[in-house]
Scaffold this active site. Structure first.
Site, PDB file in Angstrom:
ATOM      1  N   LYS A 162       0.806  -1.222   0.000  1.00  0.00           N
ATOM      2  CA  LYS A 162       0.000   0.000   0.000  1.00  0.00           C
ATOM      3  C   LYS A 162       0.843   1.278   0.000  1.00  0.00           C
ATOM      4  O   LYS A 162       0.425   2.319  -0.517  1.00  0.00           O
ATOM      5  CB  LYS A 162      -0.925   0.011   1.214  1.00  0.00           C
ATOM      6  CG  LYS A 162      -2.124  -0.921   1.112  1.00  0.00           C
ATOM      7  CD  LYS A 162      -3.159  -0.390   0.154  1.00  0.00           C
ATOM      8  CE  LYS A 162      -4.465  -1.167   0.223  1.00  0.00           C
ATOM      9  NZ  LYS A 162      -5.478  -0.616  -0.703  1.00  0.00           N
ATOM     10  N   SER A 211       0.825  -9.979  -0.534  1.00  0.00           N
ATOM     11  CA  SER A 211       0.631  -8.527  -0.546  1.00  0.00           C
ATOM     12  C   SER A 211       0.854  -7.829   0.785  1.00  0.00           C
ATOM     13  O   SER A 211       1.039  -6.613   0.812  1.00  0.00           O
ATOM     14  CB  SER A 211      -0.777  -8.204  -1.058  1.00  0.00           C
ATOM     15  OG  SER A 211      -1.761  -8.815  -0.236  1.00  0.00           O
TER      16      SER A 211
END
Length: 410
Positions: A58, A310
């Site tokens: 992110k 992720s």
């Protein structure tokens, strides 16, 4: 909302890569896993975004958007709504630019995530009972205080930043057949797919959602944005009720397929990653690999397959549950309920039989008072650690031989 890049293409992703400060964003490793390659009969490569700054991809999108702000916008500061990884990414990127940052989080957000976000210098406001309510408040803060809102996924700058993951994968591995990417709002897979398909259209890009929140899969099927009202998954990072409008259009254009995975597969994969590869991921971070493993019998053999892990920001209490459930799924821990006559020596006899099977007792809970326990008896719950499933068969044979009544607890 300010949009500076209207076209998201390979060039905009390459520009994002140049913008990213090397001190702020890591080029994380792409490794071949012998363990998962053997399990899946393919060459499995892991892109370790769980080792990225702030523990998630992110920060790439957040840093890209913040780097593109004007001097005045930087002086005014930024605001974002998030309960997790996006909050930390925005807070960290802001601190690198010495900017004021406000993060709006739901009132029930994890204390660990609140503390982590504050540690990067952000002003955290707890407002709303869920992400949607927090997001509404963040828009209000942006409007009233003149701050720039940093969205979680549905913005060209964010998507371009996340797309740098795809560039790095191709820098490290040229021969790729398939790339599996977790999908929440769709920023990571949209950016990655643009980068990958622009450089090699033959590579398949496949998105993985939670079976509880298949909002992108459903939206593509229906040809319009769909909203998933109810669902529960431990993979909160991909539990998005409705995909972004921009990411929806890009995924329709660039992504080959969207599939789903369940929590049971995610838990098993997190456990295997920890035990075999010494890699800690959060549930959403393990989703793409979980799908590959749980569907390995349907995969063509001897391909080069990349799984993007992720994120790695997992709650420690959840991690303990994952370990326990992983041991049970792999047949190395079982739980039993045994009802004994309530007299001296009865429990010792059971323990002796367990010792003969060379089984370790992890936990014993003794219960005389529950309504399901008959008068004159005692219930005993046992958690037992085993070497493998075969050892449990030896133990059960001993119980049967000595007519010990037991019930396996799933």
């Amino acid at each position: 909302m300010r949009i500076k890049i209207f076209n998201i293409d390979l060039n905009s992703i390459k520009e994002a890569q140049k913008l990213m400060p090397k001190s702020s964003i890591r080029k994380v490793d792409l490794i071949r896993s012998n363990t998962f390659s053997e399990i899946c009969c393919n060459n499995i490569f892991l892109k370790l975004e769980c080792y990225q700054k702030t523990g998630s991809f992110k920060v790439r999108g957040a840093a890209t958007m913040i780097e593109r702000l004007s001097d005045q916008e930087k002086r005014n500061g930024v605001v974002a709504a998030s309960a997790g990884n996006h909050a930390q990414g925005v807070a960290y990127a802001s601190s690198m630019n010495k900017m004021a940052c406000t993060i709006v989080m739901p009132k029930n957000a994890s204390p660990a995530k609140i503390a982590a976000t504050k540690s990067y210098g952000a002003n955290v406001i707890l407002e709303g009972n869920n992400y949607d309510e927090s997001s509404d408040y963040a828009y209000k803060v942006a409007r009233l205080e003149g701050k720039t809102l940093i969205p979680a996924f549905d913005h060209p700058d964010i998507i371009a930043g996340q797309g740098t993951v795809g560039l790095e994968i191709l820098e490290d591995l040229r021969e790729i057949d398939e790339i599996y990417v977790p999908i929440g709002g769709g920023g990571l897979i949209a950016g990655t797919a643009i980068a990958v398909k622009s450089m090699n259209p033959k590579i398949k890009v496949i998105g993985v959602e939670s079976v509880a929140y298949p909002s992108m899969k459903q939206s593509i099927k229906m040809g319009k944005i769909c909203n998933i009202q109810n669902g529960y998954t431990i993979a909160d990072g991909i539990s998005v009720k409705s995909p972004g409008r921009l990411t929806f259009e890009l995924i329709k254009k660039y992504v080959d397929d969207v599939v789903v995975v369940d929590d049971l597969s995610i838990v098993k994969t997190m456990f295997l990653l920890m035990e075999r590869s010494k890699i800690v991921t959060e549930p959403a971070g393990a989703a793409s690999l979980a799908y590959i493993i749980s569907n390995r019998q349907h995969l063509s053999k001897h391909k080069n397959i990349v799984s993007i892990l992720s994120g790695g920001n997992v709650d420690m209490y959840l991690l303990g549950q994952v370990v326990a459930k992983g041991l049970m799924q792999t047949g190395r821990m079982i739980k039993l309920f045994i009802e004994l006559r309530d007299r001296p020596g009865e429990l010792k006899n059971i323990v002796d039989e367990i010792a003969k099977a060379n089984v370790n007792i992890v936990e014993v809970v003794h219960d005389r008072l529950s309504s399901n326990i008959s008068a004159g008896t005692a219930g005993v719950y046992l958690s037992l650690e085993l070497e493998n499933r075969e050892q449990s068969h030896v133990l059960i044979k001993l119980f049967d031989k000595h007519k010990i009544k037991y019930k396996l607890i799933e």
